[in-house]
Design a protein around this motif. Structure first.
Motif, mmCIF file in Angstrom:
data_model
loop_
_atom_site.group_PDB
_atom_site.id
_atom_site.type_symbol
_atom_site.label_atom_id
_atom_site.label_comp_id
_atom_site.label_asym_id
_atom_site.label_seq_id
_atom_site.Cartn_x
_atom_site.Cartn_y
_atom_site.Cartn_z
ATOM 1 N N MET A 143 0.882 -1.298 -0.012
ATOM 2 C CA MET A 143 -0.020 -0.151 -0.066
ATOM 3 C C MET A 143 0.828 1.297 -0.247
ATOM 4 O O MET A 143 0.663 2.212 -0.627
ATOM 5 C CB MET A 143 -0.954 -0.046 1.234
ATOM 6 C CG MET A 143 -2.203 -0.965 1.008
ATOM 7 S SD MET A 143 -3.268 -0.366 -0.291
ATOM 8 C CE MET A 143 -4.421 -1.718 -0.311
ATOM 9 N N SER A 193 0.578 4.310 -2.560
ATOM 10 C CA SER A 193 0.262 5.567 -2.260
ATOM 11 C C SER A 193 0.840 6.569 -3.009
ATOM 12 O O SER A 193 0.492 7.910 -3.388
ATOM 13 C CB SER A 193 0.276 5.723 -0.750
ATOM 14 O OG SER A 193 1.572 6.390 -0.394
ATOM 15 N N CYS A 223 -8.304 3.102 -3.691
ATOM 16 C CA CYS A 223 -7.689 1.608 -3.841
ATOM 17 C C CYS A 223 -8.448 0.683 -2.818
ATOM 18 O O CYS A 223 -9.155 0.984 -2.073
ATOM 19 C CB CYS A 223 -6.157 1.536 -3.730
ATOM 20 S SG CYS A 223 -5.413 2.309 -2.259
ATOM 21 N N ALA A 277 -3.025 -1.822 6.032
ATOM 22 C CA ALA A 277 -3.105 -1.118 4.883
ATOM 23 C C ALA A 277 -3.255 0.344 4.998
ATOM 24 O O ALA A 277 -2.562 1.138 4.377
ATOM 25 C CB ALA A 277 -4.077 -1.762 4.292
ATOM 26 N N LEU A 335 -0.636 3.321 3.622
ATOM 27 C CA LEU A 335 -1.221 3.966 2.500
ATOM 28 C C LEU A 335 -0.985 5.685 2.911
ATOM 29 O O LEU A 335 -1.100 6.366 2.288
ATOM 30 C CB LEU A 335 -2.538 3.957 2.196
ATOM 31 C CG LEU A 335 -3.286 4.136 0.844
ATOM 32 C CD1 LEU A 335 -2.633 3.398 -0.132
ATOM 33 C CD2 LEU A 335 -4.948 3.500 1.106
ATOM 34 N N THR A 336 -1.050 5.636 4.223
ATOM 35 C CA THR A 336 -0.817 7.303 4.715
ATOM 36 C C THR A 336 0.468 7.744 4.627
ATOM 37 O O THR A 336 1.542 7.412 4.677
ATOM 38 C CB THR A 336 -1.379 7.137 6.121
ATOM 39 O OG1 THR A 336 -2.524 6.504 6.427
ATOM 40 C CG2 THR A 336 -1.420 8.772 6.767
ATOM 41 N N ARG A 337 0.416 8.884 3.756
ATOM 42 C CA ARG A 337 1.724 9.629 3.449
ATOM 43 C C ARG A 337 2.226 10.405 4.621
ATOM 44 O O ARG A 337 1.261 10.794 5.718
ATOM 45 C CB ARG A 337 1.306 10.714 2.192
ATOM 46 C CG ARG A 337 0.824 10.022 1.175
ATOM 47 C CD ARG A 337 0.600 10.847 -0.156
ATOM 48 N NE ARG A 337 0.042 10.048 -1.301
ATOM 49 C CZ ARG A 337 -1.355 10.213 -1.408
ATOM 50 N NH1 ARG A 337 -2.313 11.007 -0.882
ATOM 51 N NH2 ARG A 337 -1.834 9.470 -2.578
ATOM 52 N N ARG A 367 -3.980 10.521 2.177
ATOM 53 C CA ARG A 367 -3.996 9.180 1.609
ATOM 54 C C ARG A 367 -5.098 8.988 0.626
ATOM 55 O O ARG A 367 -6.156 9.499 0.753
ATOM 56 C CB ARG A 367 -3.975 8.125 2.545
ATOM 57 C CG ARG A 367 -5.265 7.905 3.458
ATOM 58 C CD ARG A 367 -5.448 6.651 4.179
ATOM 59 N NE ARG A 367 -6.386 6.690 5.254
ATOM 60 C CZ ARG A 367 -7.677 6.359 4.746
ATOM 61 N NH1 ARG A 367 -8.113 6.064 3.617
ATOM 62 N NH2 ARG A 367 -8.709 6.290 5.730
ATOM 63 N N LEU A 407 -9.655 4.072 1.138
ATOM 64 C CA LEU A 407 -9.330 2.680 1.039
ATOM 65 C C LEU A 407 -10.656 1.993 1.222
ATOM 66 O O LEU A 407 -11.354 2.469 2.183
ATOM 67 C CB LEU A 407 -8.320 2.488 2.049
ATOM 68 C CG LEU A 407 -7.924 1.072 2.073
ATOM 69 C CD1 LEU A 407 -7.562 0.272 0.785
ATOM 70 C CD2 LEU A 407 -7.158 0.852 3.071
#
Ligand code: C5P
Length: 232
Positions: free
Chosen positions: A73, A77, A84, A98, A102-104, A109, A112
């Motif tokens: 993930m 991202s 996604c 996940a 995914l988190t920036r 993000r 999800l």
């Protein structure tokens, strides 16, 4: 993000996909890229479609141990997709991993969402092959509740289940629903289908529409009809 029509670009190659998207001169449809196109063309196809100005739902349905999904993930991202997804059957820790992956660094993000039970799985298959001896709808609602508890934004589900998912998980929990057909169109291999207008009534947030648009004689007109019926 508001209600929208997502066009399932189930094409085998980038050329076919661009030929299809080139038909749209006045609008930029939200595009779903699935496994077939992604495995054939790789991340480049995502970047290229994004660069053309489309929003993207990358439908790769991840399902693995939490650490692997978290790392995968993190890669997705970086592709700057809008939505996604993964399989809720992977469990709470996998879904939490996940979200983390995914988190920036700035906290942003992509959305999800979780697949609950595939629409190709019916009650009989779930009981006999997966050994889950509960009503299918109860399983879908439990998986949706798990997804919410893990911090996800919504689920992929049948439009016919969207109202119940909102009752269980709240109106803000997104329902992204394939299985859409025009009343006067062919249903193909989809079993439980409904129209864009009915999906709107039941409360779907996004409808995913493939062949009724991609295989239409005039795909742009079919897309516009979907938008008019679903978004208004
Ligand atoms: O052509 P059609 O409108 O049936 O396409 C629906 C799209 O939604 C396809 O890309 C299919 O893989 C996807 N999908 C689905 N049912 C699910 C999950 C995804 O039809 N439960």
């Amino acid at each position: 993000m508001g209600k929208d029509v997502i066009v399932a670009c189930d094409f085998a190659t980038a050329e076919q996909t661009y030929a299809f998207l080139d038909k749209f001169t006045d609008e930029k449809p939200f595009v779903k890229i699935g496994m077939e196109l992604f495995y054939a063309e790789g991340p480049a196809i995502v970047r290229a479609i994004k660069a053309r100005g489309h929003k993207i739902f990358l439908d790769l349905k991840l399902h693995d141990i939490p650490n692997t999904v978290k790392k995968a993930m993190a890669v997705l991202s970086g592709l700057d997709v809008d939505i996604c997804n993964l399989h809720a059957a992977g469990g709470l820790d996998m879904m939490r991993g996940a979200v983390e992956g995914l988190t920036r660094p700035d906290g942003s993000r992509p959305l999800l969402i979780a697949v609950t039970q595939l629409t190709s799985i019916d009650q009989q298959r779930m009981e006999n092959e997966l050994l889950i001896a509960r009503p299918l709808e109860e399983v879908v609602m439990q998986y949706a509740a798990n997804a919410k508890a893990a911090g996800l934004d919504g689920v992929v589900c049948s439009p016919l289940e969207a109202g119940r998912v909102h009752e269980t998980c709240g109106d803000g929990f997104l329902t992204v629903t394939p299985g859409i057909r025009f009343a006067d169109g062919a249903s193909g291999d989809q079993q439980r289908v409904t129209t864009p207008a009915r999906a709107r009534e039941i409360g779907s947030d996004y409808i995913v529409v493939g062949r009724p648009i991609t295989a239409a004689e005039d795909p742009v007109a079919a897309y516009r009809r979907c938008v008019a019926d679903f978004v208004g």
